[in-house]
Design a protein around this motif. Structure first.
Motif, PDB file in Angstrom:
ATOM      1  N   GLY A  46       0.789  -1.227   0.000  1.00 36.79           N
ATOM      2  CA  GLY A  46       0.000   0.000   0.000  1.00 36.79           C
ATOM      3  C   GLY A  46       0.821   1.276   0.000  1.00 36.79           C
ATOM      4  N   LEU A  47       2.123   1.144   0.185  1.00 37.42           N
ATOM      5  CA  LEU A  47       3.014   2.302   0.179  1.00 37.42           C
ATOM      6  C   LEU A  47       3.685   2.428  -1.184  1.00 37.42           C
ATOM      7  N   SER A  48       4.079   3.639  -1.524  1.00 33.09           N
ATOM      8  CA  SER A  48       4.761   3.862  -2.801  1.00 33.09           C
ATOM      9  C   SER A  48       6.180   3.272  -2.753  1.00 33.09           C
ATOM     10  N   VAL A  49       6.797   3.187  -3.912  1.00 37.19           N
ATOM     11  CA  VAL A  49       8.197   2.758  -3.995  1.00 37.19           C
ATOM     12  C   VAL A  49       9.049   3.664  -3.108  1.00 37.19           C
ATOM     13  N   ARG A  50       8.831   4.966  -3.215  1.00 36.74           N
ATOM     14  CA  ARG A  50       9.573   5.940  -2.409  1.00 36.74           C
ATOM     15  C   ARG A  50       9.387   5.671  -0.924  1.00 36.74           C
ATOM     16  N   GLU A  51       8.153   5.478  -0.485  1.00 34.02           N
ATOM     17  CA  GLU A  51       7.880   5.254   0.930  1.00 34.02           C
ATOM     18  C   GLU A  51       8.496   3.951   1.424  1.00 34.02           C
ATOM     19  N   ASN A  52       8.516   2.910   0.598  1.00 34.75           N
ATOM     20  CA  ASN A  52       9.154   1.655   0.973  1.00 34.75           C
ATOM     21  C   ASN A  52      10.646   1.874   1.223  1.00 34.75           C
ATOM     22  N   LEU A  53      11.289   2.657   0.384  1.00 34.88           N
ATOM     23  CA  LEU A  53      12.717   2.910   0.559  1.00 34.88           C
ATOM     24  C   LEU A  53      12.978   3.832   1.751  1.00 34.88           C
ATOM     25  N   LEU A  54      12.099   4.790   1.971  1.00 33.50           N
ATOM     26  CA  LEU A  54      12.243   5.667   3.139  1.00 33.50           C
ATOM     27  C   LEU A  54      12.191   4.864   4.434  1.00 33.50           C
ATOM     28  N   LEU A  55      11.278   3.909   4.504  1.00 30.65           N
ATOM     29  CA  LEU A  55      11.174   3.074   5.703  1.00 30.65           C
ATOM     30  C   LEU A  55      12.427   2.237   5.923  1.00 30.65           C
ATOM     31  N   ALA A  56      13.070   1.840   4.837  1.00 30.53           N
ATOM     32  CA  ALA A  56      14.256   0.989   4.941  1.00 30.53           C
ATOM     33  C   ALA A  56      15.511   1.782   5.309  1.00 30.53           C
ATOM     34  N   LYS A  95      11.139   5.106 -12.386  1.00 30.26           N
ATOM     35  CA  LYS A  95       9.943   5.310 -13.219  1.00 30.26           C
ATOM     36  C   LYS A  95       8.664   5.212 -12.382  1.00 30.26           C
ATOM     37  N   PHE A  96       8.634   4.293 -11.422  1.00 31.42           N
ATOM     38  CA  PHE A  96       7.431   4.041 -10.628  1.00 31.42           C
ATOM     39  C   PHE A  96       7.542   4.592  -9.200  1.00 31.42           C
ATOM     40  N   SER A 149       4.996  -5.177 -11.052  1.00 31.09           N
ATOM     41  CA  SER A 149       5.080  -6.576 -11.492  1.00 31.09           C
ATOM     42  C   SER A 149       5.909  -7.362 -10.487  1.00 31.09           C
ATOM     43  N   GLY A 150       5.904  -8.677 -10.604  1.00 27.84           N
ATOM     44  CA  GLY A 150       6.700  -9.509  -9.695  1.00 27.84           C
ATOM     45  C   GLY A 150       8.178  -9.161  -9.728  1.00 27.84           C
ATOM     46  N   GLY A 151       8.719  -8.964 -10.920  1.00 29.07           N
ATOM     47  CA  GLY A 151      10.128  -8.610 -11.044  1.00 29.07           C
ATOM     48  C   GLY A 151      10.433  -7.244 -10.464  1.00 29.07           C
ATOM     49  N   GLN A 152       9.525  -6.289 -10.675  1.00 33.89           N
ATOM     50  CA  GLN A 152       9.715  -4.953 -10.122  1.00 33.89           C
ATOM     51  C   GLN A 152       9.637  -4.980  -8.592  1.00 33.89           C
ATOM     52  N   LYS A 153       8.763  -5.824  -8.048  1.00 35.63           N
ATOM     53  CA  LYS A 153       8.697  -5.974  -6.595  1.00 35.63           C
ATOM     54  C   LYS A 153       9.999  -6.548  -6.052  1.00 35.63           C
ATOM     55  N   GLN A 154      10.589  -7.498  -6.789  1.00 35.76           N
ATOM     56  CA  GLN A 154      11.866  -8.073  -6.356  1.00 35.76           C
ATOM     57  C   GLN A 154      12.962  -7.009  -6.387  1.00 35.76           C
ATOM     58  N   MET A 155      12.950  -6.162  -7.423  1.00 36.26           N
ATOM     59  CA  MET A 155      13.921  -5.065  -7.494  1.00 36.26           C
ATOM     60  C   MET A 155      13.771  -4.146  -6.288  1.00 36.26           C
ATOM     61  N   LEU A 156      12.538  -3.832  -5.931  1.00 34.46           N
ATOM     62  CA  LEU A 156      12.279  -2.975  -4.773  1.00 34.46           C
ATOM     63  C   LEU A 156      12.734  -3.649  -3.486  1.00 34.46           C
ATOM     64  N   SER A 157      12.460  -4.925  -3.368  1.00 32.94           N
ATOM     65  CA  SER A 157      12.849  -5.659  -2.167  1.00 32.94           C
ATOM     66  C   SER A 157      14.372  -5.658  -1.984  1.00 32.94           C
ATOM     67  N   ILE A 158      15.093  -5.896  -3.062  1.00 33.80           N
ATOM     68  CA  ILE A 158      16.557  -5.865  -2.996  1.00 33.80           C
ATOM     69  C   ILE A 158      17.038  -4.447  -2.693  1.00 33.80           C
TER      70      ILE A 158
END
Length: 168
Positions: A94-104, A127-128, A137-146
């Motif tokens: 539910g959080l943006s890519v930016r917010e996920n990285l801010l939390l990390a 981009k996102f 997408s699944g691959g983009q989620k994996q990129m975010l997770s890493i």
């Protein structure tokens, strides 16, 4: 001979009544890439979770830079500089890519130079940037997770199923 960043000696892990890890021994040299390979059910995920303290070693030693960490709670182990990318990816949908990285980013605001470094590896994240992570997408989620694991420098990054969802 390179200095060992991580050493497991005689590690055993029980999950309930099941004896999953039985005498695991291996070392990760500083500055090197080490891969743990094996068939499904061989204990790869259990090994990673045991290193991070998510599951407790019932015997043996786990040392980071020579210091025993097997008895430490997971947050303390993470604070020593170990990052973990679980097979489930561990993102906040539910959080943006930016917010996920801010939390990390535990040390404070995002380092712009570090972000640009990440974007060179994973341009889709830029981009996102404001898109909810659950829409990736699944691959983009994996990129975010890493990226969550390496948004700040770490001594050791443990990645379970590193290529899950990624295209060649």
């Amino acid at each position: 001979m390179p200095e060992m960043l991580l050493t497991l000696s005689g590690v055993n892990t029980h999950i309930g009544q099941y004896h999953i890890l039985q005498g695991v021994d291996f070392a990760v040299p500083r500055g090197e890439l080490t891969m743990l390979l094996g068939r499904n059910g061989a204990g790869k995920t259990t090994t990673l979770r045991t290193i991070l303290g998510l599951w407790r070693a019932s015997a043996g030693s786990i040392r980071l830079e020579g210091t025993e960490i097997a008895h430490l709670p997971t947050p303390a182990i993470a604070n020593l500089g170990i990052a973990y990318v679980p097979e489930s990816m561990g993102i906040f949908a539910g959080l943006s890519v930016r917010e996920n990285l801010l939390l990390a980013a535990r040390a404070g605001p995002l380092d712009e130079a570090r972000l640009e470094w990440l974007f060179r590896f994973f341009p889709a994240l830029k981009k996102f940037w404001f898109l909810p992570a659950g829409l990736l997408s699944g691959g983009q989620k994996q990129m975010l997770s890493i990226s969550r694991a390496i948004v700040e420098p770490r001594k050791l990054v443990l990645i379970d199923e590193p290529t899950k969802g990624l295209a060649p």
